[in-house]
Design an enzyme around this catalytic site. Structure first.
Site, PDB file in Angstrom:
ATOM      1  N   GLN A 112      65.229 103.810  88.479  1.00 50.07           N
ATOM      2  CA  GLN A 112      65.638 103.283  89.855  1.00 50.07           C
ATOM      3  C   GLN A 112      65.393 101.755  90.198  1.00 50.07           C
ATOM      4  O   GLN A 112      65.157 101.023  91.053  1.00 50.07           O
ATOM      5  CB  GLN A 112      64.851 103.945  91.057  1.00 50.07           C
ATOM      6  CG  GLN A 112      65.366 105.381  91.299  1.00 50.07           C
ATOM      7  CD  GLN A 112      67.021 105.315  91.536  1.00 50.07           C
ATOM      8  OE1 GLN A 112      67.550 104.445  92.277  1.00 50.07           O
ATOM      9  NE2 GLN A 112      67.700 106.491  91.206  1.00 50.07           N
ATOM     10  N   SER A 113      65.640 101.060  88.945  1.00 46.85           N
ATOM     11  CA  SER A 113      65.256  99.522  89.093  1.00 46.85           C
ATOM     12  C   SER A 113      66.316  98.749  89.999  1.00 46.85           C
ATOM     13  O   SER A 113      67.561  98.971  89.656  1.00 46.85           O
ATOM     14  CB  SER A 113      65.182  99.029  87.590  1.00 46.85           C
ATOM     15  OG  SER A 113      65.440  97.407  87.578  1.00 46.85           O
ATOM     16  N   ASN A 114      65.725  98.144  90.957  1.00 47.24           N
ATOM     17  CA  ASN A 114      66.617  97.329  91.674  1.00 47.24           C
ATOM     18  C   ASN A 114      67.068  95.889  90.949  1.00 47.24           C
ATOM     19  O   ASN A 114      68.238  95.542  91.084  1.00 47.24           O
ATOM     20  CB  ASN A 114      65.815  96.700  92.789  1.00 47.24           C
ATOM     21  CG  ASN A 114      65.515  98.086  93.868  1.00 47.24           C
ATOM     22  OD1 ASN A 114      66.321  98.920  94.311  1.00 47.24           O
ATOM     23  ND2 ASN A 114      64.284  98.140  93.891  1.00 47.24           N
ATOM     24  N   ALA A 159      67.837  95.797  87.666  1.00 54.72           N
ATOM     25  CA  ALA A 159      68.909  96.377  86.755  1.00 54.72           C
ATOM     26  C   ALA A 159      70.294  96.207  87.594  1.00 54.72           C
ATOM     27  O   ALA A 159      71.198  95.826  87.174  1.00 54.72           O
ATOM     28  CB  ALA A 159      68.585  97.695  85.988  1.00 54.72           C
TER      29      ALA A 159
END
Ligand SMILES: Cc1ncc(COP(=O)(O)O)c(C=O)c1O
Length: 328
Positions: free
Chosen positions: A79-81, A83
């Site tokens: 859930q990387s913001n 990325a």
């Protein structure tokens, strides 16, 4: 400022300045005076759903474009913001984007993952790799792309290189123009670049980082970034970092974070996220409780974004839905 950064030029990606908003109802609920607490709205940075990474990506993408890159490669949690915003920056600049993400293609594709797809990024799934294993995997992707004739550029984990942290040096200057009497800005500490840039601009005494458990040695990482920006030796001792809100680990919901999310939403209509900004507010609440932050001091909570991640966080969605049922 280190000399190798002197000629870097940022790529314009965001909308500046972001607003600084008073939060009088939240302030009162925390035991502060109504004019003591302000929220720096870096969730409203404009690109791809917004968030702090836009400021870093302006510098990192500027350097990539100057080197003739045609592809951005980065890595992160599922859930990387960071990325998601790298995917958005690539779309805005006409660059391909490859994301190396922890997890598997079989996991549900909600929250940031859905946006990664919408923004046209391709994903290399890294299984249950720890974050330290993701950077080498991203370097492997870079090598493969080069062999195929592409010109890829590695965007570091969380955008937290010395160059990326420059985005938060500028945020610190912006904040000082908006609040010259600033006493403390409270920020979530993930990969460290946000805190590092703010410390360079404002001094270690005016920045409180709340560690989110993303990296092994937060003080050493932030200290190294601050030293890189200043061209001096690292001084991790001077940094103000709270380690008391990591809980059971990165991305695991805690009761203080759930309480912080609920309070910000119900007093100010501001939605924080369970991984970063909820921890920042929970840390601010602890700082007030133990006297580290006092009434009468101008305090700023940095809202660094992350809302899409809330929709990818099953426990937070379930707790929020349960609250709705209780209130109905
Ligand atoms: C919403 C949000 N806030 C704060 C942070 C922490 O910023 P940094 O990685 O610069 O410490 C992150 C990092 O991913 C983030 O996504």
């Amino acid at each position: 400022m280190a000399t190798e950064l002197a000629d870097a030029t940022p790529a314009p990606l965001g909308s500046w300045p972001t607003p600084l908003e008073a939060a009088p109802r939240l302030a009162r609920a925390l035991g502060l005076g109504p004019a003591d607490l302000w929220v720096k709205r870096d969730d409203l940075t404009g690109l791809g759903g917004g968030g702090n990474k836009v400021r870093k990506l302006e510098w990192l993408c500027g350097a990539a474009l100057a080197r003739g890159a045609d592809t951005l490669v980065t890595c992160g949690a599922r859930q990387s913001n960071h990325a998601r915003l790298t995917a958005a920056a690539g779309a805005r600049l006409g660059l391909k984007v490859v994301l190396v993400l922890a997890g598997s293609a079989r996991d549900p594709g909600e929250g940031n993952v859905a946006l990664d797809g919408l923004l046209g990024a391709s994903v290399v799934w890294a299984g249950d790799a720890a974050h330290e294993a993701l950077d080498p995997m991203a370097s492997g992707v870079l090598d493969r792309l080069r062999r195929k004739g592409a010109r890829p550029e590695l965007i570091p984990y969380g955008g937290s290189s010395v160059l990326g942290a420059r985005g938060y040096v500028l945020c610190g200057h912006e904040l000082l123009r908006q609040a010259p009497d600033l006493s403390t800005v409270v920020t979530a500490l993930g990969s460290g670049g946000t805190m590092g840039g703010l410390v360079h601009a404002l001094g270690a005494g005016r920045v409180l980082g709340v560690d989110c458990g993303a990296i092994e040695q937060p003080a050493r990482t932030v200290g190294t970034l601050v030293a890189g920006l200043a061209g001096t030796a690292p001084d991790p001792v001077a940094l103000k970092i709270r380690l008391d809100h990591v809980g059971a680990g990165y991305a695991v919901l805690t009761e203080p974070v759930m309480a912080a999310l609920t309070l910000a939403a119900r007093t100010e209509g501001i939605v924080l996220d369970p991984i970063y900004t909820g921890r920042a507010l929970a840390g601010l609440m602890s700082a007030i409780a133990d006297g580290q932050i006092k009434p009468g001091e101008r305090t700023v909570l940095l809202h660094s974004g992350g809302l899409p991640g809330l929709f990818g966080h099953a426990d937070t969605v379930a707790r929020s839905a349960a609250a709705l049922a209780e209130l109905s």
